[in-house]
Write a protein that holds these residues in place. Structure first.
Motif, PDB file in Angstrom:
ATOM      1  N   VAL A   1       0.642   5.552   0.247  1.00 29.57           N
ATOM      2  CA  VAL A   1      -0.214   6.670   0.638  1.00 29.57           C
ATOM      3  C   VAL A   1       0.208   7.921  -0.122  1.00 29.57           C
ATOM      4  CG1 VAL A   1      -1.031   8.106   2.542  1.00 29.57           C
ATOM      5  CG2 VAL A   1      -0.528   5.682   2.933  1.00 29.57           C
ATOM      6  N   ASP A   2      -0.739   8.537  -0.809  1.00 28.44           N
ATOM      7  CA  ASP A   2      -0.479   9.796  -1.500  1.00 28.44           C
ATOM      8  C   ASP A   2      -0.360  10.900  -0.452  1.00 28.44           C
ATOM      9  OD1 ASP A   2      -0.934  12.360  -2.841  1.00 28.44           O
ATOM     10  OD2 ASP A   2      -1.427  11.164  -4.607  1.00 28.44           O
ATOM     11  N   GLU A   3       0.819  11.520  -0.367  1.00 28.88           N
ATOM     12  CA  GLU A   3       1.054  12.525   0.673  1.00 28.88           C
ATOM     13  C   GLU A   3       0.179  13.758   0.503  1.00 28.88           C
ATOM     14  OE1 GLU A   3       5.169  13.417   0.867  1.00 28.88           O
ATOM     15  OE2 GLU A   3       5.768  11.398   1.493  1.00 28.88           O
ATOM     16  N   ASP A   4      -0.262  14.034  -0.711  1.00 37.59           N
ATOM     17  CA  ASP A   4      -1.095  15.220  -0.956  1.00 37.59           C
ATOM     18  C   ASP A   4      -2.564  14.966  -0.634  1.00 37.59           C
ATOM     19  OD1 ASP A   4       1.117  16.682  -1.848  1.00 37.59           O
ATOM     20  OD2 ASP A   4       0.912  15.870  -3.879  1.00 37.59           O
ATOM     21  N   THR A   5      -3.076  13.805  -1.057  1.00 39.30           N
ATOM     22  CA  THR A   5      -4.506  13.524  -0.881  1.00 39.30           C
ATOM     23  C   THR A   5      -4.790  12.608   0.305  1.00 39.30           C
ATOM     24  OG1 THR A   5      -4.442  11.597  -2.349  1.00 39.30           O
ATOM     25  CG2 THR A   5      -4.816  13.751  -3.368  1.00 39.30           C
ATOM     26  N   GLY A   6      -3.774  11.869   0.745  1.00 37.93           N
ATOM     27  CA  GLY A   6      -3.976  10.928   1.843  1.00 37.93           C
ATOM     28  C   GLY A   6      -4.624   9.627   1.413  1.00 37.93           C
ATOM     29  N   LYS A   7      -4.895   9.482   0.120  1.00 39.84           N
ATOM     30  CA  LYS A   7      -5.533   8.270  -0.379  1.00 39.84           C
ATOM     31  C   LYS A   7      -4.535   7.111  -0.404  1.00 39.84           C
ATOM     32  CE  LYS A   7      -9.051  10.499  -3.271  1.00 39.84           C
ATOM     33  NZ  LYS A   7      -9.599  10.628  -4.652  1.00 39.84           N
ATOM     34  N   VAL A   8      -5.048   5.928  -0.085  1.00 46.70           N
ATOM     35  CA  VAL A   8      -4.225   4.721  -0.080  1.00 46.70           C
ATOM     36  C   VAL A   8      -4.439   3.966  -1.386  1.00 46.70           C
ATOM     37  CG1 VAL A   8      -3.750   2.532   1.069  1.00 46.70           C
ATOM     38  CG2 VAL A   8      -4.346   4.550   2.426  1.00 46.70           C
ATOM     39  N   LYS A   9      -3.347   3.628  -2.036  1.00 43.38           N
ATOM     40  CA  LYS A   9      -3.410   2.902  -3.297  1.00 43.38           C
ATOM     41  C   LYS A   9      -2.618   1.609  -3.188  1.00 43.38           C
ATOM     42  CE  LYS A   9      -2.277   3.263  -8.227  1.00 43.38           C
ATOM     43  NZ  LYS A   9      -1.653   4.106  -9.281  1.00 43.38           N
ATOM     44  N   LYS A  10      -3.203   0.526  -3.663  1.00 41.12           N
ATOM     45  CA  LYS A  10      -2.512  -0.757  -3.654  1.00 41.12           C
ATOM     46  C   LYS A  10      -1.660  -0.906  -4.912  1.00 41.12           C
ATOM     47  CE  LYS A  10      -5.642  -3.423  -0.723  1.00 41.12           C
ATOM     48  NZ  LYS A  10      -6.457  -4.655  -0.608  1.00 41.12           N
TER      49      LYS A  10
ATOM     50  N   GLU B   1       0.839  -1.198   0.000  1.00 45.01           N
ATOM     51  CA  GLU B   1       0.000   0.000   0.000  1.00 45.01           C
ATOM     52  C   GLU B   1       0.872   1.245   0.000  1.00 45.01           C
ATOM     53  OE1 GLU B   1      -2.615  -0.245   3.328  1.00 45.01           O
ATOM     54  OE2 GLU B   1      -3.971  -1.677   2.362  1.00 45.01           O
TER      55      GLU B   1
END
Length: 381
Positions: free
Chosen positions: A182-191, A180
């Protein structure tokens, strides 16, 4: 498989209440375990040509590899002599292979290969026109591509070295992983599904082989370029050094592995990376609270310890007191020379400890690795 991905299902099986169904048996640690060896040998590795994968059309893949009936790798194969190259294979994945089809959904296969007689490329996620392929080549003359092969096709290493039963098992058990980010700008988690590239498999295999044969007390330099996946190579090496046995297969070569990074940002990146690849909890200890935590981690026998170059002198002090213990030290960016940042940090860290080397003066050109080597030799590790 849809929920967890093929890698985790093969490694851990499928649970229903108190029942676990294993869909793959792992490589035994030793051939002396005849039961485990028999189970592993019972795994069925198969190749399926012209695999029809859709209920909506008659499309088929050139080839797929299956383990116990479960597809793990797909291929589009092209031949220059018929006017097609690896570029056509890549385009076929991007335009003709619908990522909504079950076989092509994220995590359902470990990797998808586009191959011709000269070059090989790979991707772990199909996304239509946005599908991104990475080279899976040996390299030639310090550049891209593959060297001439007097015995056959330039890409024959793919099936002779990588896709053998033992090699593919090793990749499933020790390399491939869904992580996983984590996008530091949006906080969204991407696999993201990670599959090792050729040069990563090669460097880890060479280091493990030499350490197994020759034991502790040796030094190695790994040169890498930007975008080569250095963090993953460090991660795979760390985890496999922990479980490495000597040539008799009875004793561990190392008690602990210490990963030293040159910048705190990289420290967090590698720390997160190594933790995500851990298959057993409690193996990884990141030193974030100073020398006391470091001392405790070493005394507790933590298998993988991650720290920054600023704390390195304290590491030398502590492990020097642990007699009979053997450590592997992986130093990230040992020869980094970006504005002298790494060298100055190491110089500062070492000077803080007041290290002196009798009978010789410090040379200005002495780099970080030289200083580390002197410290290690002085402490007789």
């Amino acid at each position: 498989i849809k929920a967890r991905g093929i890698i985790d299902v093969l490694r851990s099986g499928v649970k229903d209440l108190d029942l676990t169904v294993y869909l793959y048996f792992k490589t035994p640690a030793s051939n002396l375990n005849t039961k485990a060896l028999a189970l592993y040998n019972a795994n069925i590795f198969s190749v399926n040509r012209q695999l029809h994968y859709s209920l909506n059309n008659n499309n088929s893949l050139d080839m797929a590899i299956l383990i116990n009936g479960l597809p793990v790798i797909t291929f589009e194969l092209k031949n220059q002599w018929t006017g097609q190259t690896v570029k056509h294979a890549i385009k076929q994945y991007q335009t003709d292979r619908d990522p909504k089809e079950p076989l092509f959904q994220f995590g359902r296969c470990m990797v998808h290969f586009a191959v011709d007689a000269d070059l090989a490329y790979m991707t772990t996620q199909l996304s239509g026109f946005n599908t991104f392929f990475l080279p899976f080549n040996k390299g030639v003359d310090h550049g891209a591509g593959n060297p001439l092969n007097p015995l056959g096709l330039k890409t024959d290493y793919l099936w002779k070295d990588i896709l053998t039963k033992s090699s593919l098992s090793n990749i499933i058990e020790n390399y491939a992983q869904i992580v996983e980010e984590v996008d530091e700008d949006t906080g969204k988690v991407k696999k993201k599904l990670i599959f090792p590239r050729y040069h990563q498999l090669r460097v880890v295999k060479k280091l493990l082989s030499d350490a197994k044969k020759n034991g502790v007390g040796h030094k190695y330099l790994i040169q890498h370029s930007a975008g080569s996946g250095k963090s993953n190579s460090i991660t795979w090496l760390s985890h496999q050094l922990v479980g490495l046995h000597d040539s008799t297969n009875t004793n561990n070569v190392f008690d602990s592995v210490i990963v030293v990074t040159d910048r705190r940002v990289l420290d967090k990146q590698i720390r997160d990376n190594i933790k995500q690849f851990a298959q057993v909890k409690g193996v990884v200890e990141a030193i974030t609270e100073g020398s006391r935590q470091l001392k405790q981690a070493l005394e507790d026998g933590k298998k993988i310890i991650i720290t920054t170059v600023q704390k390195f002198p304290y590491i030398i002090d502590e492990i020097g007191e642990l007699k009979g213990k053997r450590f592997a030290i992986i130093i990230d960016e040992a020869h980094s020379s970006q504005s002298g940042e790494t060298a100055s940090k190491m110089n500062y860290a070492l000077s803080q400890k007041g290290e002196q080397y009798e009978g010789e003066e410090e040379e200005e050109q002495e780099d970080s690795e030289d200083k580390i080597n002197k410290l290690i030799e002085q402490r007789r590790m």
